[in-house]
Design a protein around this motif. Structure first.
Motif, PDB file in Angstrom:
ATOM      1  N   SER A   1      41.517  55.235  23.819  1.00 48.64           N
ATOM      2  CA  SER A   1      42.777  55.080  24.191  1.00 48.64           C
ATOM      3  C   SER A   1      42.963  54.922  25.406  1.00 48.64           C
ATOM      4  O   SER A   1      42.106  55.282  26.319  1.00 48.64           O
ATOM      5  CB  SER A   1      43.426  56.555  23.984  1.00 48.64           C
ATOM      6  N   LYS A   2      43.657  53.933  26.190  1.00 46.97           N
ATOM      7  CA  LYS A   2      43.902  53.697  27.456  1.00 46.97           C
ATOM      8  C   LYS A   2      44.579  54.741  28.231  1.00 46.97           C
ATOM      9  O   LYS A   2      45.577  55.470  27.453  1.00 46.97           O
ATOM     10  CB  LYS A   2      44.599  52.461  27.741  1.00 46.97           C
ATOM     11  N   PRO A   3      44.481  55.351  29.301  1.00 44.48           N
ATOM     12  CA  PRO A   3      43.301  54.684  30.126  1.00 44.48           C
ATOM     13  C   PRO A   3      42.069  55.477  29.741  1.00 44.48           C
ATOM     14  O   PRO A   3      41.846  56.668  29.188  1.00 44.48           O
ATOM     15  CB  PRO A   3      43.585  55.360  31.407  1.00 44.48           C
ATOM     16  N   PHE A   4      40.840  54.822  29.626  1.00 44.02           N
ATOM     17  CA  PHE A   4      39.525  55.442  29.241  1.00 44.02           C
ATOM     18  C   PHE A   4      38.488  55.085  30.472  1.00 44.02           C
ATOM     19  O   PHE A   4      38.797  54.672  31.269  1.00 44.02           O
ATOM     20  CB  PHE A   4      39.032  54.605  27.832  1.00 44.02           C
ATOM     21  N   SER A   5      37.605  56.105  30.198  1.00 41.24           N
ATOM     22  CA  SER A   5      36.461  56.072  31.339  1.00 41.24           C
ATOM     23  C   SER A   5      35.702  54.909  31.196  1.00 41.24           C
ATOM     24  O   SER A   5      35.198  54.503  30.268  1.00 41.24           O
ATOM     25  CB  SER A   5      35.679  57.407  31.696  1.00 41.24           C
ATOM     26  N   ILE A   6      35.316  54.519  32.463  1.00 35.65           N
ATOM     27  CA  ILE A   6      34.278  53.449  32.696  1.00 35.65           C
ATOM     28  C   ILE A   6      33.003  53.907  31.801  1.00 35.65           C
ATOM     29  O   ILE A   6      32.367  53.009  31.151  1.00 35.65           O
ATOM     30  CB  ILE A   6      34.108  52.934  33.902  1.00 35.65           C
ATOM     31  N   GLU A   7      32.620  54.878  32.094  1.00 41.95           N
ATOM     32  CA  GLU A   7      31.497  55.469  31.352  1.00 41.95           C
ATOM     33  C   GLU A   7      31.427  55.528  29.803  1.00 41.95           C
ATOM     34  O   GLU A   7      30.494  55.097  29.203  1.00 41.95           O
ATOM     35  CB  GLU A   7      30.986  56.689  32.147  1.00 41.95           C
ATOM     36  N   LYS A   8      32.483  56.016  29.277  1.00 44.66           N
ATOM     37  CA  LYS A   8      32.632  55.967  27.766  1.00 44.66           C
ATOM     38  C   LYS A   8      32.728  54.425  27.599  1.00 44.66           C
ATOM     39  O   LYS A   8      32.006  54.282  26.368  1.00 44.66           O
ATOM     40  CB  LYS A   8      33.943  56.626  27.526  1.00 44.66           C
TER      41      LYS A   8
END
Length: 121
Positions: A104-111
Motif C-alpha cells: 500500500s502506498k506510501p510504502f517504505s523503500i526498505e520494504k
C-alpha cells in the motif's frame, strides 16, 4: 546475470523514482505508464518481475495481470496501490503463485527493495 524488471505505474514521479532506485540496486528496468503498454512490453521481452500499480487508466492492474498471464503464466508481480485493501488481491485463486506481495502506498523503500530482492531470487 542481472534481473530485468518492468514497472507499470501512471504516477510519473513514482515510476521514475522506483526505476532509479532499482537501477541503483543493479537491476535492469523498463518503465511504462499503463497496463496496455505493460502487456505490449511483456510480449517483446521476458521480465523477471513486474511492479504493477493497481489503479491505472485503460486497463487496471488486475486486468493487466490477466493479460500478462496469457503471455507468461509464471509471471511474478508486486502490486502497489493507494488502496489499503490491495492485500486482498493475493487471496484470488487465479493469481496464486503470481503475486509476490501487495504494498500500500506510501510504502517504505526498505520494504520495497526487500520485496524485489525476494522475488528475484
Amino acid at each position: 546475470m542481472k534481473k530485468y524488471i518492468l514497472i507499470a505505474d501512471d504516477d510519473v514521479e513514482l515510476n521514475e523514482g522506483l526505476a532509479e532506485l532499482l537501477k541503483g540496486e543493479g537491476y535492469l528496468v523498463c518503465s511504462v505508464s499503463n497496463g496496455e503498454e505493460a502487456v505490449k512490453e511483456a510480449g517483446k521481452q521476458h521480465f523477471d518481475l513486474i511492479v504493477l500499480d493497481y489503479k491505472m487508466e485503460k486497463m487496471n492492474g488486475r486486468e493487466t495481470l490477466i493479460e500478462l498471464k496469457k503471455i507468461a503464466p509464471e509471471v511474478k508481480v508486486i502490486f502497489i496501490s493507494g488502496n489499503p485493501f490491495i492485500e486482498k488481491i493475493k487471496e484470488e485463486k487465479e493469481f496464486s503463485g503470481n503475486i509476490i506481495c501487495a504494498l500500500s502506498k506510501p510504502f517504505s523503500i526498505e520494504k520495497f527493495i526487500a520485496s524485489v530482492s525476494e522475488a528475484c531470487k
